[in-house]
Design a protein around this motif. Structure first.
Motif, PDB file in Angstrom:
ATOM      1  N   MET A 292       0.879  -1.365  -0.252  1.00  0.00           N
ATOM      2  CA  MET A 292       0.003  -0.091  -0.034  1.00  0.00           C
ATOM      3  C   MET A 292       0.929   1.215  -0.056  1.00  0.00           C
ATOM      4  SD  MET A 292      -2.974  -1.588   2.261  1.00  0.00           S
ATOM      5  CE  MET A 292      -4.297  -0.319   1.945  1.00  0.00           C
ATOM      6  N   TRP A 293       0.314   2.344  -0.403  1.00  0.00           N
ATOM      7  CA  TRP A 293       0.908   3.594  -0.793  1.00  0.00           C
ATOM      8  C   TRP A 293       1.817   4.080   0.578  1.00  0.00           C
ATOM      9  CZ3 TRP A 293       0.444   8.022   1.772  1.00  0.00           C
ATOM     10  CH2 TRP A 293      -0.926   8.194   2.629  1.00  0.00           C
ATOM     11  N   PHE A 294       1.459   3.683   1.571  1.00  0.00           N
ATOM     12  CA  PHE A 294       2.150   4.361   2.914  1.00  0.00           C
ATOM     13  C   PHE A 294       3.574   3.863   2.833  1.00  0.00           C
ATOM     14  CE2 PHE A 294      -1.846   2.153   3.842  1.00  0.00           C
ATOM     15  CZ  PHE A 294      -2.674   3.222   4.444  1.00  0.00           C
ATOM     16  N   LYS A 295       3.676   2.624   2.219  1.00  0.00           N
ATOM     17  CA  LYS A 295       4.986   2.140   2.372  1.00  0.00           C
ATOM     18  C   LYS A 295       5.789   2.031   1.122  1.00  0.00           C
ATOM     19  CE  LYS A 295       4.979  -2.211   4.669  1.00  0.00           C
ATOM     20  NZ  LYS A 295       4.510  -3.424   5.060  1.00  0.00           N
ATOM     21  N   VAL A 296       5.304   2.766   0.130  1.00  0.00           N
ATOM     22  CA  VAL A 296       6.355   2.979  -1.103  1.00  0.00           C
ATOM     23  C   VAL A 296       7.101   4.254  -0.994  1.00  0.00           C
ATOM     24  CG1 VAL A 296       6.297   3.251  -3.641  1.00  0.00           C
ATOM     25  CG2 VAL A 296       4.332   1.698  -2.567  1.00  0.00           C
ATOM     26  N   SER A 297       8.144   4.098  -0.225  1.00  0.00           N
ATOM     27  CA  SER A 297       9.057   4.984  -0.058  1.00  0.00           C
ATOM     28  C   SER A 297       9.962   5.309  -1.265  1.00  0.00           C
ATOM     29  CB  SER A 297       9.837   4.706   1.334  1.00  0.00           C
ATOM     30  OG  SER A 297      10.659   3.549   0.906  1.00  0.00           O
ATOM     31  N   LYS A 298      10.802   6.158  -1.185  1.00  0.00           N
ATOM     32  CA  LYS A 298      11.803   6.493  -2.155  1.00  0.00           C
ATOM     33  C   LYS A 298      12.686   5.472  -2.698  1.00  0.00           C
ATOM     34  CE  LYS A 298      15.266   9.983  -3.386  1.00  0.00           C
ATOM     35  NZ  LYS A 298      16.226  10.928  -2.850  1.00  0.00           N
ATOM     36  N   LEU A 299      13.029   4.602  -1.521  1.00  0.00           N
ATOM     37  CA  LEU A 299      14.031   3.503  -1.614  1.00  0.00           C
ATOM     38  C   LEU A 299      13.156   2.271  -2.551  1.00  0.00           C
ATOM     39  CD1 LEU A 299      16.544   2.015  -1.680  1.00  0.00           C
ATOM     40  CD2 LEU A 299      16.024   1.042   0.517  1.00  0.00           C
ATOM     41  N   ILE A 300      11.864   2.096  -2.026  1.00  0.00           N
ATOM     42  CA  ILE A 300      11.300   1.017  -2.622  1.00  0.00           C
ATOM     43  C   ILE A 300      10.812   1.430  -3.949  1.00  0.00           C
ATOM     44  CG2 ILE A 300       8.938  -0.136  -2.185  1.00  0.00           C
ATOM     45  CD1 ILE A 300      11.259  -0.825  -0.287  1.00  0.00           C
ATOM     46  N   ALA A 301      10.568   2.764  -4.373  1.00  0.00           N
ATOM     47  CA  ALA A 301      10.134   3.193  -5.470  1.00  0.00           C
ATOM     48  C   ALA A 301      11.226   2.879  -6.634  1.00  0.00           C
ATOM     49  CB  ALA A 301       9.756   4.662  -5.499  1.00  0.00           C
ATOM     50  N   ARG A 302      12.256   3.206  -6.022  1.00  0.00           N
ATOM     51  CA  ARG A 302      13.389   2.980  -6.949  1.00  0.00           C
ATOM     52  C   ARG A 302      13.553   1.339  -7.430  1.00  0.00           C
ATOM     53  NH1 ARG A 302      20.004   3.047  -6.067  1.00  0.00           N
ATOM     54  NH2 ARG A 302      20.124   1.849  -8.090  1.00  0.00           N
ATOM     55  N   LEU A 303      13.564   0.536  -6.167  1.00  0.00           N
ATOM     56  CA  LEU A 303      13.831  -0.841  -6.407  1.00  0.00           C
ATOM     57  C   LEU A 303      12.702  -1.249  -7.385  1.00  0.00           C
ATOM     58  CD1 LEU A 303      14.927  -2.055  -3.044  1.00  0.00           C
ATOM     59  CD2 LEU A 303      16.314  -1.535  -5.108  1.00  0.00           C
ATOM     60  N   ARG A 304      11.576  -0.916  -7.298  1.00  0.00           N
ATOM     61  CA  ARG A 304      10.582  -1.435  -8.009  1.00  0.00           C
ATOM     62  C   ARG A 304      10.095  -0.667  -9.487  1.00  0.00           C
ATOM     63  NH1 ARG A 304       5.915  -4.280  -4.178  1.00  0.00           N
ATOM     64  NH2 ARG A 304       7.416  -5.282  -2.757  1.00  0.00           N
ATOM     65  N   GLY A 305      10.827   0.485  -9.538  1.00  0.00           N
ATOM     66  CA  GLY A 305      10.866   1.197 -10.785  1.00  0.00           C
ATOM     67  C   GLY A 305       9.386   1.774 -10.901  1.00  0.00           C
ATOM     68  N   VAL A 306       8.817   2.462  -9.591  1.00  0.00           N
ATOM     69  CA  VAL A 306       7.661   2.919  -9.844  1.00  0.00           C
ATOM     70  C   VAL A 306       7.494   4.458  -9.102  1.00  0.00           C
ATOM     71  CG1 VAL A 306       6.135   0.830  -9.722  1.00  0.00           C
ATOM     72  CG2 VAL A 306       6.870   2.149  -7.639  1.00  0.00           C
ATOM     73  N   PRO A 307       6.662   5.195  -9.211  1.00  0.00           N
ATOM     74  CA  PRO A 307       6.821   6.480  -8.447  1.00  0.00           C
ATOM     75  C   PRO A 307       6.376   6.167  -6.965  1.00  0.00           C
ATOM     76  CG  PRO A 307       4.877   6.448 -10.255  1.00  0.00           C
ATOM     77  CD  PRO A 307       5.476   5.022 -10.376  1.00  0.00           C
ATOM     78  N   GLU A 308       6.956   7.256  -6.247  1.00  0.00           N
ATOM     79  CA  GLU A 308       6.696   7.263  -4.694  1.00  0.00           C
ATOM     80  C   GLU A 308       5.203   7.094  -4.407  1.00  0.00           C
ATOM     81  OE1 GLU A 308      10.349   9.711  -3.501  1.00  0.00           O
ATOM     82  OE2 GLU A 308       9.145   9.392  -1.723  1.00  0.00           O
ATOM     83  N   GLY A 309       4.893   6.647  -3.215  1.00  0.00           N
ATOM     84  CA  GLY A 309       3.579   6.682  -2.841  1.00  0.00           C
ATOM     85  C   GLY A 309       2.292   6.500  -3.506  1.00  0.00           C
ATOM     86  N   VAL A 310       2.412   5.361  -4.385  1.00  0.00           N
ATOM     87  CA  VAL A 310       1.196   4.824  -5.009  1.00  0.00           C
ATOM     88  C   VAL A 310       1.132   3.231  -4.642  1.00  0.00           C
ATOM     89  CG1 VAL A 310       1.588   6.119  -7.191  1.00  0.00           C
ATOM     90  CG2 VAL A 310       2.724   3.936  -7.102  1.00  0.00           C
ATOM     91  N   ASP A 311      -0.179   2.907  -4.688  1.00  0.00           N
ATOM     92  CA  ASP A 311      -0.596   1.387  -4.208  1.00  0.00           C
ATOM     93  C   ASP A 311       0.112   0.615  -5.252  1.00  0.00           C
ATOM     94  OD1 ASP A 311      -1.803   1.952  -1.923  1.00  0.00           O
ATOM     95  OD2 ASP A 311      -3.905   1.744  -2.851  1.00  0.00           O
ATOM     96  N   LEU A 312       0.583  -0.470  -4.711  1.00  0.00           N
ATOM     97  CA  LEU A 312       1.203  -1.340  -5.813  1.00  0.00           C
ATOM     98  C   LEU A 312       0.665  -2.695  -5.653  1.00  0.00           C
ATOM     99  CD1 LEU A 312       5.184  -0.670  -5.484  1.00  0.00           C
ATOM    100  CD2 LEU A 312       3.387   0.004  -7.331  1.00  0.00           C
ATOM    101  N   PRO A 313      -0.703  -2.817  -6.123  1.00  0.00           N
ATOM    102  CA  PRO A 313      -1.288  -4.167  -6.171  1.00  0.00           C
ATOM    103  C   PRO A 313      -0.681  -5.108  -7.415  1.00  0.00           C
ATOM    104  CG  PRO A 313      -2.754  -2.621  -7.021  1.00  0.00           C
ATOM    105  CD  PRO A 313      -1.425  -1.925  -6.819  1.00  0.00           C
ATOM    106  N   SER A 314      -0.271  -6.154  -6.987  1.00  0.00           N
ATOM    107  CA  SER A 314       0.346  -7.011  -8.158  1.00  0.00           C
ATOM    108  C   SER A 314      -0.902  -7.509  -8.657  1.00  0.00           C
ATOM    109  CB  SER A 314       1.199  -8.278  -7.874  1.00  0.00           C
ATOM    110  OG  SER A 314       2.269  -7.443  -6.978  1.00  0.00           O
ATOM    111  N   PRO A 315      -0.954  -8.059 -10.057  1.00  0.00           N
ATOM    112  CA  PRO A 315      -2.098  -8.900 -10.468  1.00  0.00           C
ATOM    113  C   PRO A 315      -2.399 -10.021 -10.082  1.00  0.00           C
ATOM    114  CG  PRO A 315      -0.461  -7.994 -12.295  1.00  0.00           C
ATOM    115  CD  PRO A 315       0.113  -7.751 -11.264  1.00  0.00           C
ATOM    116  N   PRO A 316      -3.405 -10.669 -10.029  1.00  0.00           N
ATOM    117  CA  PRO A 316      -3.553 -11.996  -9.186  1.00  0.00           C
ATOM    118  C   PRO A 316      -2.785 -13.042 -10.114  1.00  0.00           C
ATOM    119  CG  PRO A 316      -5.672 -11.351 -10.239  1.00  0.00           C
ATOM    120  CD  PRO A 316      -4.547 -10.125 -10.394  1.00  0.00           C
ATOM    121  N   VAL A 317      -2.875 -13.145 -11.192  1.00  0.00           N
ATOM    122  CA  VAL A 317      -2.025 -14.079 -12.096  1.00  0.00           C
ATOM    123  C   VAL A 317      -0.897 -13.275 -13.008  1.00  0.00           C
ATOM    124  CG1 VAL A 317      -3.724 -15.614 -12.162  1.00  0.00           C
ATOM    125  CG2 VAL A 317      -3.644 -13.977 -13.866  1.00  0.00           C
ATOM    126  N   HIS A 318      -0.190 -14.249 -13.229  1.00  0.00           N
ATOM    127  CA  HIS A 318       1.123 -13.595 -14.369  1.00  0.00           C
ATOM    128  C   HIS A 318       0.331 -13.407 -15.551  1.00  0.00           C
ATOM    129  CE1 HIS A 318       4.480 -14.686 -11.985  1.00  0.00           C
ATOM    130  NE2 HIS A 318       3.798 -15.314 -11.299  1.00  0.00           N
TER     131      HIS A 318
END
Lengths: 546, 380
Positions: A292-318
């Motif tokens: 959830m967005w609370f946890k998408v810090s600068k470092l996490i955003a960089r590692l995951r290649g996403v903007p900071e502070g957004v929810d990151l729900p992975s799709p249920p399937v590949h």
């Protein structure tokens, strides 16, 4: 009767008695220091000025009959979003033992209104089923005595490691070895694995502490412990460090973190322990990761290649896959190829009645390195309550069924089954793990137990705390907020990791010794298991004892 | 604890001499039964051709014997010699022994064109068919072996007494190898099939001690789909099947057996010249790792004998003898009884890494260590 307007009366109105946890505050001991209110992660505690009437009898008409006194005290919020979570941080900081949360003995009314704004209840943590679990009830009852003197856990040598990776049938192994052909990679590891918890879910300090502890276990104690990342990659320095060999990298449906991983491959000093492809997890089958967005810090955003502070729900399937066959072919082989077939690759699935069909597909694929099954009692950083509480399959019967299926095909040594979901949820980690091993698992993964044992996670099966999802972990384990995670000292976590594994290793020996086993981990030694429930005994094909 | 005795000699000897050695070790066992395996047979009343298969077992009723005859005839076997034991019935505890079977057959002429492997397969399948027939009729037919030059006897009772009851002291049967074990199984239900030695396609073992890893090993062997990997009335039967699997299915040298049942540790393998091969073999054969205490004595179709220990070495066994004559027993007094006139200083008690091998020429004792180079192909 008073008028309606003088009462706080909405459909969602609650009193402290309706909440799952009630704050017990002793005003006679309170020093009004305010630490409890400051530390409370959900802001349920308020320092409030209050007035009370002091009636006294006055006969003279010139005086009023009552006087008022103001005082300062602690009050508990009854708002749904600010209800007490029972974490007990207040009790931890109170200098005078004046405050602590008490679980509501009644069935709370809170749960009926925990759907404000139409959002179903969510939480992190665990399934919350108190009492002895099924695994807690399995005992080891085939004690070797006169026919075979029991071993000495403290003195004899024990071999208690397990294998992760595809093992060839002996005929094929001998043929390929003599012909100089490819032999699938196999890792010898300690059968208790730190289960996949992502770098986004865990705080940097927690992650660092775990890795330090794991490295110490391997390099100093000779216990080959490995840990799995969840989805979301791994800090770049770890990817390029010699510690990568203790890490199982996970790829899941969001593919978060894999840009970093792929870029790091040419610079890696060693191969990772394995690659885990997550198709499902026990706590929330059918859901992808939910950072959830609370946890998408600068470092996490960089590692995951996403903007900071957004929810990151992975799709249920590949999203790129249609079927298990394709999945096995595409993903397992692609990941194997990325490391030139030197790293075991295996899928992780949710416990399910369909686990056997997945397994049978893996058996037919020569590259599949294992199957990891995560049962309904697994934990998670964030999930809908309905998923955690009521979706999934318990691990014991699932593992047993899959193992017996492999036995029928004579392939139980070829595809190791790893089990997870509730291992050590009541603290009996070795008992639970060894029971699963004797039911047929080659090893177990544990997440919640490690958080409790190594970092002091406050969660219990009584719905205590359980707010890993909102980044407010009072211990700093599952938060990306530096104010919180600085509460956790990585060195102390590392030390607890080491203490935990030393203790598990001794307990493993204490289980194996009386069974007369020391030469190999007793995988599938079901003749040593008993349970005081006939139906369970029959289902698991073990002995009923009473 | 049961007691084991085995003797191998270039000159055939009476099995009774081995039973007397069992008697010497009597303090160590309960004497509840006898299992005997003889190889390299000679009959006083019949000139035996060592290529002809011998059927060993017990028919518990006349009907069972009739069915046995029918099955053997249908499978194309021709009866050449039927050894009638001089049975002293009053000395036998069990009362349902209609006939002890030790018969020489000639196998069907049509088998002449078959490969050796196929002949071995058919002999095993015939034995299993007889066994199954007995099991389908309330265990009224027990069959221990059907193999050239191998005879087996299993019976409940004091070993020496059983030998006398069956007239083994008369010298009518002699052999170059005799394996004897002096106890019925105690850990599972009493069953003649559960008595050592165990036999499969020429491979035989007997064991002292308990195998606590029995169930996982049994589960794995059962999953091979090999028809002979059945039974398991005793936890020790898996030792014979593992020996069969290693030598006949994997076709690896006898020395590899020890690496399969008690593999070396990682640090030992790291220093071994074939450590890489052996580590892979350990992984592939992981479910066959035994968890003794066990002493395993085995014999092979070429009259090779062997002795190995479990990795903890918590069961005793001694080997001693002289060129042409060797004995293995659980206790020294057993070896003394079998070969009194040997150089005792050359007796040997194997340690956890050893495989004692007495080759068919019986000229010397080979003591092979797991740390030694394994006699296999260079690529390994």
């Amino acid at each position: 009767m008073v008028s309606v307007r003088s009462l706080a009366n909405t459909p969602s109105s609650l009193t402290p008695n309706d909440l799952p946890w009630i704050i017990e505050h002793r005003e006679d001991r309170c020093t009004l220091c305010g630490k409890c209110a400051a530390v409370c992660p959900v802001n349920t505690l308020k320092l409030a000025y209050m007035r009370k009437r002091m009636p006294h009898l006055v006969l003279a008409a010139t005086e009023r009959g009552s006087s008022y006194k103001t005082f300062v005290g602690i009050r508990q919020s009854t708002e749904v979003s600010k209800r007490c979570i029972g974490c007990g941080s207040c009790a931890m900081v109170c200098p005078n033992e004046a405050i602590h949360p008490v679980q509501n003995g009644e069935r709370d009314r809170f749960r009926f209104v925990n759907s404000q704004q139409g959002e179903p209840a969510k939480r992190g943590g665990r399934r919350n089923v108190p009492g002895a679990s099924l695994l807690d009830r399995i005992i080891f009852d085939r004690i070797s005595m006169l026919t075979d003197p029991a071993l000495d856990a403290g003195r004899h040598e024990f071999s208690c490691n397990t294998l992760l990776g595809r093992v060839l049938p002996p005929e094929e192994y001998v043929r390929r070895k003599l012909a100089g052909e490819w032999i699938p990679p196999v890792r010898e590891i300690f059968p208790f694995v730190i289960g996949s918890m992502s770098f986004g879910a865990l705080s940097p300090n927690m992650w660092l502490g775990l890795l330090q502890g794991v490295a110490y276990c391997n390099e100093v104690l000779g216990i080959p412990v490995v840990m799995a990342t969840g989805e979301g990659g791994c800090p770049p320095w770890v990817l390029r460090s010699p510690f990568l060999k203790y890490i199982i990298l996970q790829i899941a449906s969001g593919y978060f973190g894999w840009d970093e991983i792929i870029r790091a491959i040419p610079e890696m000093q060693c191969d990772p322990a394995a690659i885990e492809i997550k198709y499902g997890q026990g706590a929330k089958p059918g859901d992808g990761g939910l950072l959830m967005w609370f946890k998408v810090s600068k470092l996490i955003a960089r590692l995951r290649g996403v903007p900071e502070g957004v929810d990151l729900p992975s799709p249920p399937v590949h999203q790129t896959l249609y079927s298990i066959e394709e999945s096995v072919m595409k993903m397992i082989q692609t990941m194997s190829m990325a490391w030139n077939f030197r790293v075991p690759v295996y899928p992780k699935i949710s416990g399910s009645t369909s686990a056997k069909s997945v397994l049978n597909n893996l058996v037919r694929n020569p590259y599949a390195g294992a199957l990891m099954i995560d049962g309904i009692d697994g934990g998670t950083g964030a999930a809908y309550n309905i998923s955690m509480d009521a979706t999934g399959h318990p691990i014991a019967a699932n593992v047993r069924e899959c193992y017996l299926d492999l036995c029928a095909q004579g392939k139980q040594n070829e595809i190791p089954i790893f089990a997870a979901g509730g291992v050590g949820k009541n603290g009996n980690v070795t008992q639970n793990g060894m029971a699963l091993i004797m039911l047929g698992a080659s090893g177990v993964h544990m997440g919640k137990f490690i958080m409790q044992s190594a970092a002091g996670c406050l969660g219990t099966e009584s719905n205590r705390c359980n707010v890993c999802n909102i980044g407010l972990c009072p211990k700093g384990i599952t938060s990306q907020n530096p104010k919180l995670y600085r509460r956790l000292d990585p060195d102390q976590v590392a030390q607890r990791v080491v203490e935990t594994f030393m203790s598990i290793r001794t307990e493993v020996k204490k289980v194996m010794a009386p069974l007369g086993r020391s030469q190999s981990l007793p995988i599938g030694m079901s003749d040593a298991l008993g349970i005081d429930d006939k139906d369970v005994a029959e289902r698991l094909n073990i002995r009923y004892v009473c | 604890m049961c007691r084991l005795a085995m003797k191998t000699a270039s000159k055939p000897f009476s099995p009774f001499s081995v039973l007397e050695a069992m008697e010497a070790m009597q303090e160590g066992y309960d004497g509840s039964g006898l299992g005997l395996l003889l190889r390299g047979l000679e009959f006083a009343e019949y000139k035996y051709n060592a290529k002809d298969p011998i059927l060993s077992g017990i028919a518990h009723s006349e009907a069972a014997l009739a069915r046995l005859n029918k099955i053997m005839i249908e499978a194309g076997f021709e009866l050449k010699y039927d050894h009638e034991f001089d049975v002293k019935r009053q000395m036998i505890e069990a009362k349902d022994r209609f006939k002890y079977i030790l018969r020489v057959y000639k196998q069907s002429a049509t088998w002449a064109s078959l490969s050796a492997e196929e002949v071995e397969n058919r002999l095993m399948l015939t034995r299993l068919a007889l066994r199954k027939d007995g099991e389908a009729h309330g265990q009224d037919l027990t069959v221990f072996s059907l193999w050239p030059d191998v005879a087996m006897i299993k019976e409940v009772g004091w070993p020496l007494g059983v030998g006398q009851a069956l007239g083994l002291d008369s010298g009518r049967i002699t052999s170059r190898i005799c394996m004897a074990q002096g106890r019925q199984n105690t850990n599972y239900g009493i069953n003649l099939y559960a008595c050592h030695p165990f036999f499969i396609q020429g491979v035989a073992t007997m064991t002292n001690g308990e195998n606590t890893a029995f169930i996982p090993i049994k589960d794995w062997l059962s999953g091979r789909g090999f028809p002979g990997y059945i039974g398991y009335q005793s936890d020790s039967e898996v030792f014979a099947h593992i020996l069969h699997y290693v030598t006949k299915q994997l076709k690896l040298p006898l020395e590899t057996y020890k690496h399969v049942i008690t593999p070396l540790k990682n640090e030992e393998l790291a220093a071994h010249p074939q450590g890489d091969f052996l580590r892979g073999l350990r992984d592939a054969c992981r479910r066959l790792i035994i968890d003794g205490p066990n002493a395993v004595i085995g014999t092979l179709p070429d009259e090779t004998s062997m002795l190995v220990m479990d990795a903890k070495k918590m069961r005793p066994a001694t080997v001693g003898g002289k060129p042409g004559e060797w004995a293995i027993a659980s206790e020294m007094c057993g070896v003394d009884a079998m070969i009194p006139d040997r150089d005792r200083s050359k007796d040997f008690q194997p340690m956890r890494e050893h495989t004692v091998i007495i080759p068919p020429d019986r000229q010397e004792l080979q003591i092979w260590s797991q740390f030694d180079h394994l006699p296999i192909h260079q690529a390994a």
